[in-house]
Design a protein around this motif. Structure first.
Motif, short mmCIF file in Angstrom:
data_model
loop_
_atom_site.label_atom_id
_atom_site.label_comp_id
_atom_site.label_asym_id
_atom_site.label_seq_id
_atom_site.Cartn_x
_atom_site.Cartn_y
_atom_site.Cartn_z
N ASP A 192 0.84 -1.20 0.00
CA ASP A 192 0.00 0.00 0.00
C ASP A 192 0.87 1.25 0.00
N ASP A 193 0.24 2.41 -0.04
CA ASP A 193 0.96 3.68 -0.15
C ASP A 193 1.63 4.11 1.14
N GLU A 194 1.31 3.47 2.27
CA GLU A 194 1.88 3.87 3.55
C GLU A 194 2.98 2.93 4.05
N VAL A 195 3.18 1.80 3.37
CA VAL A 195 4.02 0.75 3.92
C VAL A 195 5.47 1.20 4.12
N PHE A 196 6.03 1.93 3.12
CA PHE A 196 7.44 2.31 3.23
C PHE A 196 7.66 3.23 4.44
N PHE A 197 6.78 4.18 4.63
CA PHE A 197 6.95 5.13 5.73
C PHE A 197 6.84 4.44 7.10
N LYS A 198 5.85 3.55 7.24
CA LYS A 198 5.67 2.85 8.51
C LYS A 198 6.81 1.85 8.77
N SER A 204 7.16 6.62 -6.79
CA SER A 204 6.16 5.58 -6.57
C SER A 204 6.53 4.75 -5.33
N VAL A 205 5.61 4.73 -4.35
CA VAL A 205 5.87 3.99 -3.12
C VAL A 205 6.00 2.50 -3.40
N LYS A 206 5.13 2.00 -4.28
CA LYS A 206 5.16 0.56 -4.56
C LYS A 206 6.48 0.14 -5.19
N ASP A 207 6.92 0.90 -6.22
CA ASP A 207 8.16 0.54 -6.91
C ASP A 207 9.36 0.70 -5.98
N THR A 208 9.37 1.78 -5.21
CA THR A 208 10.50 2.02 -4.30
C THR A 208 10.55 0.96 -3.21
N TRP A 209 9.39 0.55 -2.70
CA TRP A 209 9.35 -0.47 -1.64
C TRP A 209 9.79 -1.83 -2.18
#
Length: 717
Positions: free
Chosen positions: A636-642, A696-701
């Motif tokens: 999801d869009d919050e996963v990397f930050f958390k 992109s959060v998904k690609d970066t994660w």
């Protein structure tokens, strides 16, 4: 870094760990009845080898189980079972002994089950030592408890631990030194060759060996502290005198080697029976008095099939008048023993099951067996005869010959024999002598007591203590004392264990009466041998009356006029004694319940505290697994930050705290320096690119998840 299979240092660790654990096994054969300790050493040797080779658990498990089963078969079942029938017997043993554990009847557990538990304990110890060596790189705790164990044995048992201490110190210090070197290499990220390791090992071994040699050769002063053994013995005696320990639950038990001590009541049902007349129910007899309790003269006697001897056990001679009876017995399911409970002068046992009945000729313990395996019967019918002893015939016997039942220990105090001689000095026939001793124990000088009951200390004799010092106790005290007094004047007598008739419930039909027998009805009494008549039951315990009749010319009457006069007062005294007994048992039960409840509470609190402390100390390990499972597969869009914030908190728990005002890039450099890589810098760059440049959060994660997981795992190592 973890040990590899081919690492020779790892093999040394496991070999030394095997030697340390074997030091726990070596003394067992010298101060316990544990034999064949080599099989346990072989087992732990195989377990350590499998662990060193990193064999998968699904292969190790069947191998170790097979080894355990083989040794159990070879030791206990090989000579009695063929094929796979012994597996069924073992399963029955496990079920029966599990029930014994549930009822806290530790002493009654069978040898095969104890051996199996010991194998499992050793298996767990091998795994625990493996964890200490491979993951913790520490062996100090196990080394210390091994030292304590050996020194305690050296102090309180005949085991000589002089050379064992030397071996343990040499092995323990050597392992501590090597493991410390490994921890140092891992912390400092050192890569050293074998020659460098050898340069560490050689002086380490030299210094340890030199210290031991100097210690052995150095002059030694006399002990500065007194011998602690007498102190602990005295302390234990004081505890027992205050009834803090030694309290046991009433009921049948197999171990009678050390009699004495208080007990608490237990109204757990044992069996019910439908009978026409009241009588005692036998389980077994014992013939060797040791000064502390009872043993059997031939514990390995071959069992006899009752059908082969037509139930003829020579209890009563043919000339004695008897009446035939039958009783139906229903054993409670919770009863943990498989023996037959039967009346005196047993003639037949009937049940719906096609079992055979075997009797031990030494103890007269009867068991039901099917295909060589013991069976616990739930219901059976017994046919038996109740003897009617003619007093005039008994009085014709002046002396009986049966050397087996006149045995006494050499340590028996002379005053016991002198007392027996004085009690029977003016009696000319055997029956009068027996009654004189029985009446003496039933006199007002002795008191029935279940709480304040002494245990003989040191060289004290159980009977001597009761007759001349305490003069209070329960059935074991009275029955054993009567037998010893009888044997002191060469009258053959034996000790019988079983149950009284129980509590009357109802009259369901005809002349039959239903009785319920509980653990509270467990009892011991006396049987005396009369030439030409057989075994005759006597009851010396205060508050109990003999269930068998003594008659004149086959007419039921009392033995003497004096006993007739005492009959009513005896009943009144018996009632009073029973009331005191019930009150005493209730108080003892309440006191025991309170103490036991408090003990369980304290132990629970301590265990919970230890568990919480361990969880807190190991929080980095289990938290890392939770964090990885929580974020690794999210997209999801919050996963990397958390996930990044969770990593920062985990790093802080590991001691890498981020200073106030420190940028993420500065902090990442410190973390990378600590872990000797650049993973944190790469992850932080991706994090900032996502945060500030809206990548992109998904690609970066997807690109960063593996780096993030590696860092989380590093915090747990």
């Amino acid at each position: 870094m973890r040990f590899k299979e081919q690492n020779p240092i790892a093999f040394i660790y496991y070999f030394f760990a095997f030697l340390l654990l074997s030091e726990w096994l070596s003394p067992l054969q010298k101060f316990t009845d544990t034999a064949n300790t080599y099989i346990f050493m072989l087992f732990i040797g195989v377990s350590f080898l499998l662990t060193f080779l990193r064999i998968k658990w699904f292969i190790v498990f069947p191998i170790n189980i097979s080894i355990i089963l083989y040794f159990l078969y070879d030791i206990y079942y090989k000579d009695h079972f063929s094929g796979s029938s012994w597996i069924g017997q073992l399963l029955e043993e496990i079920v029966r002994n599990t029930d014994l554990i549930r009822h806290t009847m530790w002493n009654d557990m069978t040898s095969p089950f104890r051996t199996m538990l010991f194998f499992i304990l050793l298996w767990l110890l091998v795994y625990l030592i493996h964890y200490w060596i491979v993951y913790q790189r520490k062996i100090l705790f196990f080394f210390l408890i091994t030292i304590i164990y050996i020194t305690v044995l050296d102090t309180f048992t005949p085991y000589d631990a002089t050379f064992a201490i030397i071996r343990i110190v040499l092995i323990g210090f050597f392992m501590i030194g090597l493991l410390s070197f490994d921890r140092l290499k891992e912390m400092e990220r050192l890569k050293v060759g074998r020659f460098v390791s050898f340069r560490w090992i050689l002086p380490l071994f030299f210094f340890i060996a030199s210290s031991i040699v100097i210690g052995l050769l150095a002059p030694k002063s006399a002990p500065q502290w007194p011998d602690p053994v007498p102190y602990f013995k005295a302390y234990g005696q004081n505890i027992e005198n205050n009834n803090i320990s030694g309290v046991k639950k009433i009921g049948y038990g197999t171990n009678d080697e050390k009699l004495g001590g208080a007990f608490v009541a237990d109204n757990t049902e044992v069996f019910r029976h439908m009978s026409e007349d009241r009588h005692y129910w036998r389980v077994e007899t014992k013939d060797v008095y040791t000064g502390k309790g009872w043993e059997v003269s031939d514990s390995d006697a071959d069992e006899i099939n009752l059908a082969d001897i037509n139930y003829n056990m020579d209890w009563i001679e043919d000339g004695v008048k008897k009446e035939k009876f039958s009783s139906t017995v229903k054993i409670n399911k919770s009863y943990s023993h498989s023996h037959i409970i039967y009346p005196f002068q047993l003639k037949n046992i009937s049940t719906n099951s096609s079992v055979s009945y075997y009797i031990n000729p030494t103890t007269e313990l009867i068991t039901a067996k099917l295909d060589g395996r013991e069976q616990q019967l739930s219901e059976y019918l017994v046919d038996y005869e109740i003897p009617r002893y003619d007093v005039k015939e008994l009085e014709q016997v002046t002396q009986s010959g049966n050397e087996r039942y006149t045995q006494l220990p050499d340590s028996l105090p002379d005053r016991v024999k002198k007392l027996a001689e004085s009690l029977t000095a003016d009696k000319h026939d055997q029956f009068s002598k027996v009654k004189a001793i029985e009446n003496f124990l039933g006199s007002s000088e002795f008191k029935y007591e279940t709480e304040d009951v002494a245990v003989p200390k040191g060289n004290e004799d159980y009977v001597d203590q009761f007759l001349f010092e305490t003069m209070q106790g329960y059935c074991d005290n009275f029955s054993t004392s009567m037998i010893v007094l009888l044997r002191s004047v060469d009258i053959p007598a034996r000790w019988v264990k079983g149950y009284t008739e129980g509590e009357f419930q109802q009259i369901p039909e005809g002349n039959l009466k239903q009785y319920t027998v509980t653990n509270n009805n467990a009892h011991s009494w006396v049987e005396v041998y009369f030439d030409g008549i057989g075994w005759v039951t006597f009851e010396p315990t205060k508050g109990f009356s003999n269930p068998y009749d003594f008659t004149y010319n086959s007419e039921r009457t009392n033995v003497t006029g004096e006993e007739e006069k005492k009959e009513e007062p005896s009943k009144q005294e018996q009632s009073q004694e029973n009331e005191e007994k019930d009150s005493s048992e209730n108080k003892s039960l309440q006191l025991f319940s309170i103490r036991f409840g408090n003990l369980i509470l304290y132990i629970s609190i301590i265990l919970i505290g230890v568990f919480v402390l361990i969880c807190y100390k190991k929080r980095r390990i289990w938290l890392s697994k939770i964090i990885i499972s929580k974020y690794k597969k999210r997209r999801d869009d919050e996963v990397f930050f958390k996930a990044y914030n969770a990593l920062l908190k985990q790093l802080e728990r590991s001691g890498l705290k981020r200073n106030k005002g420190q940028t993420l890039r500065e902090y990442a450099i410190i973390v990378d320096h600590y872990f000797n890589n650049d993973d944190m810098t790469k992850l932080t760059a991706n994090y900032e690119r996502t945060l500030y440049h809206h990548a992109s959060v998904k690609d970066t994660w997807d690109e960063s998840a593996e780096i993030w997981e590696n860092l989380i795992k590093r915090t747990a190592s």
